[in-house]
Scaffold this motif. Structure first.
Motif, PDB file in Angstrom:
ATOM      1  N   HIS A  35      92.862 -48.975 -96.179  1.00 61.47           N
ATOM      2  CA  HIS A  35      93.595 -50.234 -96.144  1.00 61.47           C
ATOM      3  C   HIS A  35      92.691 -51.337 -96.655  1.00 61.47           C
ATOM      4  CE1 HIS A  35      97.103 -48.986 -93.775  1.00 61.47           C
ATOM      5  NE2 HIS A  35      96.280 -48.219 -93.092  1.00 61.47           N
ATOM      6  N   THR A  36      93.310 -52.365 -97.173  1.00 57.70           N
ATOM      7  CA  THR A  36      92.599 -53.587 -97.492  1.00 57.70           C
ATOM      8  C   THR A  36      93.126 -54.633 -96.520  1.00 57.70           C
ATOM      9  OG1 THR A  36      92.404 -52.960 -99.799  1.00 57.70           O
ATOM     10  CG2 THR A  36      92.082 -55.277 -99.279  1.00 57.70           C
ATOM     11  N   TYR A  37      92.400 -54.837 -95.452  1.00 56.55           N
ATOM     12  CA  TYR A  37      92.816 -55.767 -94.412  1.00 56.55           C
ATOM     13  C   TYR A  37      92.396 -57.188 -94.752  1.00 56.55           C
ATOM     14  CZ  TYR A  37      93.382 -51.686 -91.343  1.00 56.55           C
ATOM     15  OH  TYR A  37      93.771 -50.505 -90.791  1.00 56.55           O
ATOM     16  N   THR A  86      94.320 -48.346 -84.673  1.00 56.42           N
ATOM     17  CA  THR A  86      95.507 -49.076 -85.095  1.00 56.42           C
ATOM     18  C   THR A  86      95.121 -50.537 -85.268  1.00 56.42           C
ATOM     19  OG1 THR A  86      96.141 -49.591 -82.819  1.00 56.42           O
ATOM     20  CG2 THR A  86      97.027 -47.541 -83.771  1.00 56.42           C
ATOM     21  N   ALA A  87      95.924 -51.274 -86.006  1.00 51.29           N
ATOM     22  CA  ALA A  87      95.680 -52.708 -86.174  1.00 51.29           C
ATOM     23  C   ALA A  87      95.681 -53.400 -84.815  1.00 51.29           C
ATOM     24  CB  ALA A  87      96.732 -53.317 -87.101  1.00 51.29           C
ATOM     25  N   LEU A 105      95.044 -59.796 -87.803  1.00 56.43           N
ATOM     26  CA  LEU A 105      94.595 -58.766 -88.729  1.00 56.43           C
ATOM     27  C   LEU A 105      95.794 -58.336 -89.564  1.00 56.43           C
ATOM     28  CD1 LEU A 105      92.331 -56.870 -89.716  1.00 56.43           C
ATOM     29  CD2 LEU A 105      93.100 -55.247 -87.960  1.00 56.43           C
ATOM     30  N   GLU A 145      97.613 -56.176 -92.254  1.00 60.95           N
ATOM     31  CA  GLU A 145      97.562 -54.872 -92.905  1.00 60.95           C
ATOM     32  C   GLU A 145      98.253 -54.947 -94.269  1.00 60.95           C
ATOM     33  OE1 GLU A 145      99.187 -50.831 -91.415  1.00 60.95           O
ATOM     34  OE2 GLU A 145      97.577 -51.404 -90.040  1.00 60.95           O
ATOM     35  N   THR A 146      99.242 -55.816 -94.359  1.00 57.78           N
ATOM     36  CA  THR A 146      99.921 -56.136 -95.615  1.00 57.78           C
ATOM     37  C   THR A 146     100.083 -57.655 -95.626  1.00 57.78           C
ATOM     38  OG1 THR A 146     102.206 -56.151 -94.794  1.00 57.78           O
ATOM     39  CG2 THR A 146     101.279 -53.989 -95.403  1.00 57.78           C
ATOM     40  N   SER A 202     102.605 -58.216 -92.690  1.00 54.32           N
ATOM     41  CA  SER A 202     102.521 -57.468 -91.428  1.00 54.32           C
ATOM     42  C   SER A 202     101.134 -57.613 -90.831  1.00 54.32           C
ATOM     43  CB  SER A 202     102.803 -55.976 -91.664  1.00 54.32           C
ATOM     44  OG  SER A 202     104.088 -55.800 -92.203  1.00 54.32           O
ATOM     45  N   TYR A 203     101.100 -58.069 -89.578  1.00 53.51           N
ATOM     46  CA  TYR A 203      99.809 -58.257 -88.925  1.00 53.51           C
ATOM     47  C   TYR A 203      99.904 -57.996 -87.437  1.00 53.51           C
ATOM     48  CZ  TYR A 203     101.554 -62.901 -87.517  1.00 53.51           C
ATOM     49  OH  TYR A 203     102.277 -63.932 -86.979  1.00 53.51           O
TER      50      TYR A 203
END
Length: 111
Positions: free
Chosen positions: A7-9, A58-59, A93, A95-96, A99-100
């Motif tokens: 992932h690119t967080y 997980t995030a 944080l 994730e997309t 979406s955080y």
């Protein structure tokens, strides 16, 4: 089981404190130093299951760890008197882009 993927967080920290006589709460360079020394070495191009404490990465779990790391970093940053009033208010944080996961001071205090 899914194939290993990355992932690119993006992480956003909300820091609060009392402004000094110049009007600064904390220099962004100090926040970046905490990030570079305490947090980034565990995340950047790493297999998170090996570098983070034992948890399901997980995030939602990671954002709690990020909150704790920033809180500790602010406390032990060597900023002298200024660090006494600094607090992590929230961590997001992403994730997309849309979406955080988020941790907030009031939720962490209740936990």
């Amino acid at each position: 089981m899914q194939n290993l993927h990355g992932h690119t967080y993006k992480v956003v920290f909300g820091i609060s404190g009392v402004p000094d006589d110049v009007g600064i709460v904390v220099d962004f360079a100090d926040i970046k130093k905490i990030w570079k020394n305490r947090i980034e070495p565990y995340l950047d191009h790493r297999y998170l299951n090996e570098t983070l404490p034992p948890m399901n990465t997980t995030a939602e779990n990671m954002v709690v760890w990020l909150f704790e790391q920033m809180e500790e970093g602010l406390r032990t940053s060597g900023l002298g008197e200024r660090s006494a009033g600094l607090r992590t208010e929230f961590v997001r944080l992403f994730e997309t882009p849309t979406s955080y996961a988020e941790a907030r001071r009031e939720w962490m205090a209740d936990a």
